[in-house]
Enzyme design. Structure first.
Site, PDB file in Angstrom:
ATOM      1  CG  LEU A 265      38.610  43.914  42.973  1.00  0.00           C
ATOM      2  CD1 LEU A 265      37.749  42.787  42.395  1.00  0.00           C
ATOM      3  CD2 LEU A 265      40.049  43.448  43.106  1.00  0.00           C
ATOM      4  CG  ASP A 266      43.409  48.651  40.267  1.00  0.00           C
ATOM      5  OD1 ASP A 266      42.898  49.618  40.864  1.00  0.00           O
ATOM      6  OD2 ASP A 266      44.577  48.263  40.464  1.00  0.00           O
ATOM      7  N   PRO A 267      40.053  48.225  37.319  1.00  0.00           N
ATOM      8  CG  PRO A 267      39.507  50.089  36.009  1.00  0.00           C
ATOM      9  CD  PRO A 267      40.326  49.671  37.205  1.00  0.00           C
TER      10      PRO A 267
ATOM     11  CB  ALA B  70      41.544  43.396  39.480  1.00  0.00           C
TER      12      ALA B  70
END
Length: 300
Positions: A43-45, A47
């Site tokens: 998961l991207d930061p 998100a």
């Protein structure tokens, strides 16, 4: 009887905004005092939401979760394209108020339909995908122009929840169910391109990975207060795949990596012994019911 897998299993974390997936892994390692921690699906930061982590032997199971269907809620902003396809990148194009005024709800709905089903998607350049051994995002940061080839993904649901308008942008709240490997940032970018006004992601929350939802997820603060696995390895295998009940003898054979007589099964099953212990993941291959992952090898 002591269970060698007592400390193994899955921890379902509700990832907070601002942390990388690796940050969460590091935090869980400290909380559970173990180095054997991994995660399934970055998961991207920016998100938030469901991040599945494996502990101890649970890390070996993560490879069999990678293909799980994932679900998200997201906000797409039409009116600007960015270098990262999300709000954290630099704006590279902006639409005029007149251009945005011409984007009707019908046009948005028709454009969204183009991205349902089996499609070819070009991943975001700022991603963890490796190109000749180096992550794409590293190459971008070093000034390289990165073009990742399109790849097949499946979008089984792409629903519009709400559309909000401003003179400078249009925000669209959506729900997405998709195959592993789908980039929601790319959906935002491509929707903006389809409508000719640019688009990027401003919010993303993962609500489900395979059978695991936000209802299963725990905050890092709660885990620090009370460290515990969300599911034991027995529960994780049984929740992720159909259960195949096996005898003590068959369980012993599977634990040693032996194969069983086929039974006409389709797909992967979790072989569970009479005591409710998950022994292995099995799949029919020709004239064999073979193991593809042994949860409880005879050596444990």
């Amino acid at each position: 009887m002591n269970d060698a897998l007592a400390d193994s299993g899955l921890v379902i974390v509700d990832k907070p905004q601002g942390m990388t997936s690796h940050d969460v892994v590091s935090k869980i390692r400290r909380t559970f005092s173990t180095k054997k921690v991994g995660h399934a699906g970055t998961l991207d930061p920016m998100a938030t939401g469901v991040l599945v982590l494996g502990l101890e032997r649970g890390t070996k199971f993560l490879a069999h979760m990678v293909a799980s269907t994932k679900s998200y809620t997201a906000t797409i902003r039409l009116g600007a394209a960015t270098t990262t396809d999300d709000r954290e990148g630099e704006t590279i194009t902006s639409a005029s108020p007149d251009q945005l005024a011409g984007i009707t709800e019908t046009k948005i709905s028709d454009a969204v339909k183009q991205f349902r089903g089996s499609i070819m998607q070009r991943p975001a350049a700022v991603s963890a995908i490796k190109i000749d051994g180096k992550r794409a995002h590293q190459r971008v940061r070093e000034g390289e122009k990165v073009e990742i080839p399109a790849r097949p993904v499946t979008i089984s649901r792409y629903d519009i929840l709400e559309i909000r308008r401003d003179a400078a942008f249009i925000d669209i709240d959506v729900e997405v169910d998709c195959s592993s490997g789908t980039y929601i940032r790319s959906l935002a970018r491509d929707l903006g391109e389809e409508l000719g006004v640019g688009g990027h992601l401003t919010a993303l929350r993962r609500t489900q990975v395979g059978p695991f939802t936000l209802d299963n997820a725990v905050t890092l603060e709660k885990l620090e207060e009370n460290p515990h696995v969300s599911l034991t390895l027995d529960q994780a295998l049984a929740a992720s795949y159909p259960v195949l009940s096996v005898s003590e003898k068959e369980a012993s054979d599977l634990a040693m990596g032996k194969w069983l007589t086929p039974r006409g099964l389709k797909g992967i099953h979790a072989a569970v012994d009479p005591h409710g212990r998950a022994i292995a993941l099995v799949k029919e291959q020709g004239k064999r019911l073979a193991t593809i992952f042994v949860a409880r090898p005879s050596t444990l």
